[in-house]
Design a protein around this motif. Structure first.
Motif, PDB file in Angstrom:
ATOM      1  N   ASP A   1       0.932  -1.251   0.008  1.00 33.96           N
ATOM      2  CA  ASP A   1      -0.174   0.062   0.081  1.00 33.96           C
ATOM      3  C   ASP A   1       0.840   1.406  -0.112  1.00 33.96           C
ATOM      4  O   ASP A   1       0.335   2.271  -0.419  1.00 33.96           O
ATOM      5  CB  ASP A   1      -0.996   0.111   1.300  1.00 33.96           C
ATOM      6  CG  ASP A   1      -2.052  -0.781   1.045  1.00 33.96           C
ATOM      7  OD1 ASP A   1      -2.292  -1.603  -0.059  1.00 33.96           O
ATOM      8  OD2 ASP A   1      -2.672  -1.324   2.138  1.00 33.96           O
ATOM      9  N   HIS A   2       2.214   1.263   0.346  1.00 34.42           N
ATOM     10  CA  HIS A   2       2.998   2.350   0.300  1.00 34.42           C
ATOM     11  C   HIS A   2       3.850   2.347  -0.714  1.00 34.42           C
ATOM     12  O   HIS A   2       4.915   3.314  -0.753  1.00 34.42           O
ATOM     13  CB  HIS A   2       3.967   2.199   1.584  1.00 34.42           C
ATOM     14  CG  HIS A   2       2.934   2.281   2.735  1.00 34.42           C
ATOM     15  ND1 HIS A   2       2.304   3.348   3.424  1.00 34.42           N
ATOM     16  CD2 HIS A   2       2.565   1.053   3.600  1.00 34.42           C
ATOM     17  CE1 HIS A   2       1.990   3.007   4.637  1.00 34.42           C
ATOM     18  NE2 HIS A   2       1.859   1.561   4.654  1.00 34.42           N
ATOM     19  N   ASP A   3       4.116   1.275  -1.502  1.00 29.94           N
ATOM     20  CA  ASP A   3       4.863   1.091  -2.714  1.00 29.94           C
ATOM     21  C   ASP A   3       4.624   2.024  -4.108  1.00 29.94           C
ATOM     22  O   ASP A   3       3.568   2.429  -4.341  1.00 29.94           O
ATOM     23  CB  ASP A   3       4.532  -0.360  -3.389  1.00 29.94           C
ATOM     24  CG  ASP A   3       5.646  -0.678  -4.445  1.00 29.94           C
ATOM     25  OD1 ASP A   3       6.849  -0.041  -4.304  1.00 29.94           O
ATOM     26  OD2 ASP A   3       5.395  -1.469  -5.238  1.00 29.94           O
ATOM     27  N   VAL A   4       5.921   2.870  -4.126  1.00 33.56           N
ATOM     28  CA  VAL A   4       5.794   3.809  -5.122  1.00 33.56           C
ATOM     29  C   VAL A   4       6.704   3.712  -6.214  1.00 33.56           C
ATOM     30  O   VAL A   4       7.211   4.358  -6.978  1.00 33.56           O
ATOM     31  CB  VAL A   4       6.017   5.296  -4.667  1.00 33.56           C
ATOM     32  CG1 VAL A   4       5.077   5.763  -3.703  1.00 33.56           C
ATOM     33  CG2 VAL A   4       7.443   5.252  -3.917  1.00 33.56           C
ATOM     34  N   SER A   5       7.232   2.317  -6.353  1.00 36.36           N
ATOM     35  CA  SER A   5       8.301   1.886  -7.203  1.00 36.36           C
ATOM     36  C   SER A   5       8.063   2.004  -8.650  1.00 36.36           C
ATOM     37  O   SER A   5       8.649   2.690  -9.418  1.00 36.36           O
ATOM     38  CB  SER A   5       8.501   0.423  -7.120  1.00 36.36           C
ATOM     39  OG  SER A   5       8.971   0.010  -5.931  1.00 36.36           O
ATOM     40  N   ASN A   6       6.496   1.748  -9.293  1.00 35.93           N
ATOM     41  CA  ASN A   6       6.034   1.861 -10.477  1.00 35.93           C
ATOM     42  C   ASN A   6       5.811   3.473 -10.765  1.00 35.93           C
ATOM     43  O   ASN A   6       5.632   3.770 -11.884  1.00 35.93           O
ATOM     44  CB  ASN A   6       4.867   0.900 -10.574  1.00 35.93           C
ATOM     45  CG  ASN A   6       5.457  -0.312 -10.900  1.00 35.93           C
ATOM     46  OD1 ASN A   6       6.277  -0.798 -11.699  1.00 35.93           O
ATOM     47  ND2 ASN A   6       5.181  -1.407  -9.631  1.00 35.93           N
ATOM     48  N   LEU A   7       5.399   4.054  -9.657  1.00 35.42           N
ATOM     49  CA  LEU A   7       4.995   5.650  -9.760  1.00 35.42           C
ATOM     50  C   LEU A   7       6.502   6.210 -10.296  1.00 35.42           C
ATOM     51  O   LEU A   7       6.231   7.140 -11.004  1.00 35.42           O
ATOM     52  CB  LEU A   7       4.401   6.003  -8.595  1.00 35.42           C
ATOM     53  CG  LEU A   7       4.496   7.494  -8.291  1.00 35.42           C
ATOM     54  CD1 LEU A   7       3.350   7.933  -9.369  1.00 35.42           C
ATOM     55  CD2 LEU A   7       4.112   7.983  -7.103  1.00 35.42           C
TER      56      LEU A   7
END
Length: 406
Positions: free
Chosen positions: A270-276
């Motif tokens: 829910d905190h993942d910004v890797s692809n963002l």
């Protein structure tokens, strides 16, 4: 084989010894990480079920007492709302610059190596940069380059099983190593030694050329910039690197046919910004392609008198200038071990996120690239000192814990 035996028997040779010199075949790894499979394959053994994290001070004491950092993991840092705001502001403000630098690196790789390459990023800071280079080459040239992420550890070397797997699955292709940035150049040296060992042991031809987005240490020949600036992917840990931990190498966990290990932190999705991060940067590629090509062409013309694959050792552009600053800092601050000095924005961020910082040196307090550094230092109550005479924008100094290993 039966025919060979008959021929040898007819010559009076009664006993035959057969020695199998084949290289072991390695199985594909179980998929881990939050990136799409088209972006990257992690050649890492999944250790998600094993408790490997240790509290920061306990881990620091163990490291400085001689335990290798790869035998345990730091506690995963979850940013405050203010710090996360800085990440998103930085991503918005520096997106075009990061895209141009990634494009420059990709253009240099394309010109020097051509299409028959395999991108091998060094987990984990190199992974998002490898994804960006892969996407740029596909978008600009239509090349669908294989991309793997593997482990390399200071003092222990590179994952040879991972390299053998790549060699077996892509025979004849050249390997291009990728990382996020340079600090003192320890990984650059480790990579050079690892390539020499692989070439000698297995007869493969590996170049130690390391492509990086930023090279403030002046120890790479393939770089986007030598400016020490805040790369948004350096702000966070696993949540900007595919939810993958730092890599692990322990004899009780990693067997002779295993890849180095890592944990997959699914609980942080829910905190993942890797692809963002990679989607945002890749969205700028069309707007920077012309500038990236121009910068690469300028560099290629300047180095035309010397073959690029000799530049790591021989070109004057690779000066290791940053090490002069580090040695001076070590002497002035009377530090017993140079490994307690972590130069550059990326490495200083790591010190603040997962080590025990002593103090932070900055070139100037109003440097806009240091917003996240100053915020983290404030949150962790770490003193900041102005130290203008250095190549880097900042350096993180680790607190001595009574040992000398790291």
């Amino acid at each position: 084989m039966a025919g060979l035996r008959r021929v040898l028997a007819s010559l009076g040779i009664s006993r035959i010894y057969i020695i199998n010199c084949g290289v072991k075949r390695l199985a594909a790894p179980e998929p881990i990480g939050s990136y799409p499979s088209d972006d990257v394959t992690f050649l890492l053994k999944d250790l998600s079920s094993i408790d490997l994290e240790r509290p920061t001070e306990n881990r620091e004491r163990a490291i400085q007492a001689g335990v290798h950092y790869s035998e345990m993991l730091p506690m995963e840092f979850q940013p405050t709302a203010e710090y996360l705001r800085i990440f998103h502001e930085t991503l918005h403000a520096s997106g075009m610059k990061v895209a141009k630098d990634a494009g420059t690196v990709a253009e240099l790789i394309a010109a020097r190596r051509g299409e028959k390459i395999v991108l091998v990023s060094l987990a984990r800071a190199g992974t998002p940069i490898g994804v960006l280079i892969k996407r740029y080459l596909k978008q600009t040239y239509g090349w669908d380059i294989p991309h793997y992420s593997i482990s390399i550890l200071r003092g222990k070397g590179m994952d040879e099983n991972a390299l053998l797997y790549i060699h077996q699955n892509h025979p004849g292709a050249q390997v291009q190593f990728v990382d996020g940035w340079t600090g003192k150049g320890a990984i650059t040296r480790e990579l050079k030694n690892a390539c020499e060992r692989m070439n000698l042991r297995y007869g493969v031809e590996l170049s130690p050329d390391l492509a990086v987005l930023a090279d403030p240490g002046h120890c790479s020949a393939t770089f986007g910039t030598r400016e020490d600036y805040l790369i948004p992917s350096a702000c966070l840990n696993s949540t900007v690197s595919g939810l993958v931990s730092r890599t692990v190498l322990r004899d009780d966990l990693i067997g002779p046919s295993d890849f180095h290990g890592a944990k997959y932190y699914k609980e942080w999705q829910d905190h993942d910004v890797s692809n963002l991060f990679v989607d945002t940067i890749a969205g700028h590629f069309l707007g920077v392609t012309e500038a990236a090509k121009a910068e690469a062409e300028k560099r290629l013309k300047a180095e035309a008198a010397m073959p690029w694959n000799e530049m790591v050792d021989g070109d004057s552009a690779v000066t290791w200038q940053g090490m002069e600053d580090i040695i001076r800092i070590q002497q002035q601050y009377v530090m017993d071990n140079i490994n307690r000095i972590k130069p550059g924005v990326g490495e200083t961020t790591r010190v603040l996120l997962r080590r025990v910082p002593w103090k932070i040196l900055v070139d100037r307090l109003d440097n806009p690239e240091l917003k996240s550094i100053l915020q983290l230092a404030k949150e962790r109550h770490v003193p900041v000192e102005v130290y203008p005479e250095m190549t880097y924008a900042c350096c993180g100094l680790i607190q001595g814990m009574g040992g000398g290993a790291e």
